[in-house]
Design a protein around this motif. Structure first.
Motif, PDB file in Angstrom:
ATOM      1  N   VAL A 181       0.858  -1.179   0.000  1.00 31.62           N
ATOM      2  CA  VAL A 181       0.000   0.000   0.000  1.00 31.62           C
ATOM      3  C   VAL A 181       0.897   1.234   0.000  1.00 31.62           C
ATOM      4  O   VAL A 181       1.772   1.373   0.857  1.00 31.62           O
ATOM      5  CB  VAL A 181      -0.930   0.028   1.227  1.00 31.62           C
ATOM      6  N   LYS A 182       0.693   2.118  -0.979  1.00 34.63           N
ATOM      7  CA  LYS A 182       1.476   3.354  -1.076  1.00 34.63           C
ATOM      8  C   LYS A 182       0.682   4.495  -0.446  1.00 34.63           C
ATOM      9  O   LYS A 182      -0.422   4.799  -0.879  1.00 34.63           O
ATOM     10  CB  LYS A 182       1.785   3.656  -2.543  1.00 34.63           C
ATOM     11  N   VAL A 183       1.288   5.112   0.565  1.00 30.75           N
ATOM     12  CA  VAL A 183       0.596   6.109   1.377  1.00 30.75           C
ATOM     13  C   VAL A 183       1.295   7.455   1.287  1.00 30.75           C
ATOM     14  O   VAL A 183       2.527   7.530   1.366  1.00 30.75           O
ATOM     15  CB  VAL A 183       0.539   5.661   2.857  1.00 30.75           C
ATOM     16  N   GLY A 184       0.521   8.512   1.148  1.00 35.15           N
ATOM     17  CA  GLY A 184       1.041   9.872   1.244  1.00 35.15           C
ATOM     18  C   GLY A 184       0.462  10.564   2.463  1.00 35.15           C
ATOM     19  O   GLY A 184      -0.722  10.412   2.753  1.00 35.15           O
ATOM     20  N   VAL A 185       1.294  11.284   3.202  1.00 35.47           N
ATOM     21  CA  VAL A 185       0.835  12.057   4.361  1.00 35.47           C
ATOM     22  C   VAL A 185       1.124  13.529   4.077  1.00 35.47           C
ATOM     23  O   VAL A 185       2.285  13.900   3.872  1.00 35.47           O
ATOM     24  CB  VAL A 185       1.535  11.602   5.655  1.00 35.47           C
ATOM     25  N   ALA A 237       5.944  11.357   3.192  1.00 35.10           N
ATOM     26  CA  ALA A 237       5.346  12.366   4.069  1.00 35.10           C
ATOM     27  C   ALA A 237       5.867  13.740   3.697  1.00 35.10           C
ATOM     28  O   ALA A 237       7.078  13.935   3.538  1.00 35.10           O
ATOM     29  CB  ALA A 237       5.660  12.049   5.525  1.00 35.10           C
ATOM     30  N   TRP A 238       4.956  14.700   3.534  1.00 35.63           N
ATOM     31  CA  TRP A 238       5.310  16.073   3.174  1.00 35.63           C
ATOM     32  C   TRP A 238       4.845  17.030   4.264  1.00 35.63           C
ATOM     33  O   TRP A 238       3.709  16.921   4.757  1.00 35.63           O
ATOM     34  CB  TRP A 238       4.654  16.471   1.854  1.00 35.63           C
ATOM     35  N   ASN A 239       5.702  17.973   4.635  1.00 36.96           N
ATOM     36  CA  ASN A 239       5.332  19.039   5.551  1.00 36.96           C
ATOM     37  C   ASN A 239       4.530  20.083   4.780  1.00 36.96           C
ATOM     38  O   ASN A 239       5.063  20.749   3.890  1.00 36.96           O
ATOM     39  CB  ASN A 239       6.591  19.660   6.158  1.00 36.96           C
ATOM     40  N   VAL A 240       3.254  20.214   5.105  1.00 34.78           N
ATOM     41  CA  VAL A 240       2.379  21.170   4.418  1.00 34.78           C
ATOM     42  C   VAL A 240       1.812  22.122   5.472  1.00 34.78           C
ATOM     43  O   VAL A 240       0.714  21.913   6.003  1.00 34.78           O
ATOM     44  CB  VAL A 240       1.244  20.442   3.668  1.00 34.78           C
ATOM     45  N   CYS A 275       0.335   7.396  -5.169  1.00 40.36           N
ATOM     46  CA  CYS A 275      -0.216   6.933  -3.890  1.00 40.36           C
ATOM     47  C   CYS A 275      -1.540   6.190  -4.095  1.00 40.36           C
ATOM     48  O   CYS A 275      -2.312   6.504  -5.005  1.00 40.36           O
ATOM     49  CB  CYS A 275      -0.455   8.120  -2.953  1.00 40.36           C
ATOM     50  N   ASP A 276      -1.781   5.207  -3.251  1.00 42.20           N
ATOM     51  CA  ASP A 276      -3.102   4.570  -3.176  1.00 42.20           C
ATOM     52  C   ASP A 276      -4.010   5.340  -2.226  1.00 42.20           C
ATOM     53  O   ASP A 276      -5.228   5.335  -2.376  1.00 42.20           O
ATOM     54  CB  ASP A 276      -2.973   3.131  -2.664  1.00 42.20           C
ATOM     55  N   LEU A 277      -3.390   5.991  -1.256  1.00 42.19           N
ATOM     56  CA  LEU A 277      -4.124   6.660  -0.184  1.00 42.19           C
ATOM     57  C   LEU A 277      -3.328   7.878   0.260  1.00 42.19           C
ATOM     58  O   LEU A 277      -2.109   7.798   0.418  1.00 42.19           O
ATOM     59  CB  LEU A 277      -4.293   5.688   0.994  1.00 42.19           C
ATOM     60  N   ILE A 278      -4.008   9.009   0.448  1.00 39.67           N
ATOM     61  CA  ILE A 278      -3.368  10.205   0.986  1.00 39.67           C
ATOM     62  C   ILE A 278      -4.117  10.609   2.254  1.00 39.67           C
ATOM     63  O   ILE A 278      -5.355  10.617   2.281  1.00 39.67           O
ATOM     64  CB  ILE A 278      -3.348  11.365  -0.021  1.00 39.67           C
ATOM     65  N   PHE A 326      -7.163   1.992   7.875  1.00 39.29           N
ATOM     66  CA  PHE A 326      -7.149   2.294   6.445  1.00 39.29           C
ATOM     67  C   PHE A 326      -6.135   1.432   5.684  1.00 39.29           C
ATOM     68  O   PHE A 326      -6.427   0.979   4.569  1.00 39.29           O
ATOM     69  CB  PHE A 326      -6.883   3.776   6.211  1.00 39.29           C
ATOM     70  N   ILE A 327      -4.975   1.190   6.255  1.00 39.32           N
ATOM     71  CA  ILE A 327      -3.996   0.354   5.550  1.00 39.32           C
ATOM     72  C   ILE A 327      -4.485  -1.082   5.480  1.00 39.32           C
ATOM     73  O   ILE A 327      -4.389  -1.735   4.427  1.00 39.32           O
ATOM     74  CB  ILE A 327      -2.619   0.416   6.238  1.00 39.32           C
ATOM     75  N   GLY A 328      -5.043  -1.584   6.587  1.00 45.83           N
ATOM     76  CA  GLY A 328      -5.610  -2.935   6.551  1.00 45.83           C
ATOM     77  C   GLY A 328      -6.732  -3.057   5.538  1.00 45.83           C
ATOM     78  O   GLY A 328      -6.824  -4.033   4.791  1.00 45.83           O
TER      79      GLY A 328
END
Length: 450
Positions: free
Chosen positions: A103-107, A146-149, A167-170, A393-395
């Motif tokens: 799972v590719k995740v963006g924060v 992960a990006w500082n926004v 990403c699959d999920l942000i 969410f990842i599960g």
């Protein structure tokens, strides 16, 4: 900032269950034990334990101290100690596959130490990282960017960064002005978007693939009133005016009264300033009473408990329960004994249970991984919120992919602090979780989730 977590797939062995389960013994449940921990103790799988105890499949089932449960026959003797590193680990529903899932995740949150927003989101992000470690035990690989926004940033620049479109999920943003560009970016790239905290407007209604976690105070009040009418249908409501001009709960009790009147349910009105005799006349001797204060604040709550103590001491036949407010969870230390005495029900979307083995496991893991203690200054705890969001969410994404909707029953993850389940609302999905934290008169606590 990039954190990558790749783990080898674990071999999960499952034994075929016979149609008739033979029982070798019964286990008496101790305080804070879990299905996962008991299965580990006896060297069996959770599925085997549940097959021997069909009631565990019922919606809302929870282990309770003193219960006796069946242990299937033909298994190994109880282990004296759980394997190092897995003892008391929270349960995450394993992915039913022989291959690892990625799972590719963006924060995209303010991840800095410049102000309170950044500090809280760093705490939340650390909880996410613990969740990624935890789901690795279920053969789930996580690749997270992960990006500082920070506030005032142009999120369009972040969306141009390498890895964002894959990403699959942000998870994000924190600020309302960033929702529209991020939601449209996610729609264009087939990415699911989790908005974890308070945002103005109704993004779930407007945008596809959006999971809106936050619930407004108005929504919580509406759910509390709806569930009140179901759970306390046989009770006599007593609404107490605390005469507290600083309270924010007048609207809630006004709506509750309208609901009672609409359903033809008789209720009594009294106040903290009335005489003891007049106060007692508001209560019914023939049925249980449910008390509702029109304040959430501690000083008036203290007065209410004093008034109820006098009442119940003088009238042994009066049965009193209380409906509280989420804010009452902050007053557990001074009032817990009274919560038990008066069968208090607190409507909420979270419950921090300091005695839970799962809670302790996450807190200890946090200290070990980051070499500092979890921030304890807020409720709910941000790191525990991140942990629950990450596992859920990842599960779900690993098991269902694009078909994941967060609906009740899609994933069997048992939350540590903040339960989740989602319902379709407009184009997206909105968190519909609600619970009563019930302080029972037998001095046990149950979380009743809806």
């Amino acid at each position: 900032m990039k954190y990558s977590l790749f783990v080898m797939a674990l071999l999960i062995g499952t034994l075929a269950m016979a149609q008739t389960v033979k029982i070798q013994t019964q286990h008496k449940v101790k305080k804070s034990e879990t299905i996962y921990g008991i299965a580990k103790q006896y060297g069996i799988t959770q599925d085997q334990l549940i097959a021997a105890n069909p009631e565990m499949k019922m919606p809302g089932y929870e282990l309770k101290k003193g219960d006796y449960i069946n242990i299937p026959e033909g298994q190994a003797a109880p282990a004296t100690q759980a394997p190092q590193g897995t003892q008391n680990a929270p349960v995450v529903q394993p992915v039913q596959t022989s291959k690892s899932k990625l799972v590719k995740v963006g924060v995209m949150l303010p991840l800095h130490n410049n102000d309170g927003d950044g500090q809280r989101m760093v705490e939340y992000y650390r909880g996410l990282l613990l969740a990624f470690d935890r789901v690795a035990k279920d053969s789930i690989k996580v690749d997270v960017h992960a990006w500082n926004v920070p506030k005032g940033a142009d999120i369009q620049n972040t969306l141009k960064e390498k890895g964002a479109a894959e990403c699959d999920l942000i998870i994000g943003p924190l600020y309302t002005e960033m929702v529209k560009p991020l939601a449209e970016f996610c729609k264009a790239n087939g990415i699911k978007l989790v908005i974890p905290f308070s945002i103005d407007g109704e993004p779930a209604k407007k945008y596809e693939n959006v999971f809106q976690v936050y619930q407004s105070n108005e929504e919580m009040d509406n759910m509390a009133i709806e569930k009140f009418s179901e759970r306390f249908v046989s009770y006599h409501p007593v609404i107490i005016d605390a005469q507290d001009p600083a309270s924010t709960k007048g609207k809630f009790t006004s709506q509750l009264r309208k609901m009672l009147e609409k359903k033809g349910i008789k209720y009594s009105l009294t106040s903290l300033s009335t005489s003891e005799n007049d106060f007692a006349r508001a209560f019914d001797l023939s049925k249980p009473n449910i008390v509702i204060l029109n304040t959430e604040r501690s000083p008036k709550l203290n007065e209410a408990f004093a008034k109820l103590n006098i009442l119940t001491a003088a009238n042994k036949n009066i049965n009193v329960s209380m409906l509280g407010y989420t804010e009452w969870l902050m007053y557990i230390q001074p009032y817990q004994d009274l919560y038990f005495k008066y069968d208090v029900h607190i409507p909420t979307y979270f419950f921090y249970n300091a005695t839970s083995r799962d809670t302790k496991w996450v807190e200890q893991s946090y200290t070990k991984k980051f070499n500092l203690d979890m921030d304890v200054n807020g409720l709910p705890r941000f790191a525990l919120t991140g942990f629950d969001h990450g596992c859920f969410f990842i599960g779900g994404m690993a098991q269902y992919g694009a078909a994941f909707t967060g609906a009740k029953g899609q994933i069997a993850y048992k939350s540590v602090q903040t339960p989740l389940h989602f319902k379709k609302e407009g184009k997206g999905y909105k968190n519909a979780n609600f619970m009563f934290v019930h302080y029972r008169t037998d001095r046990t606590i149950e979380a009743i989730s809806y």
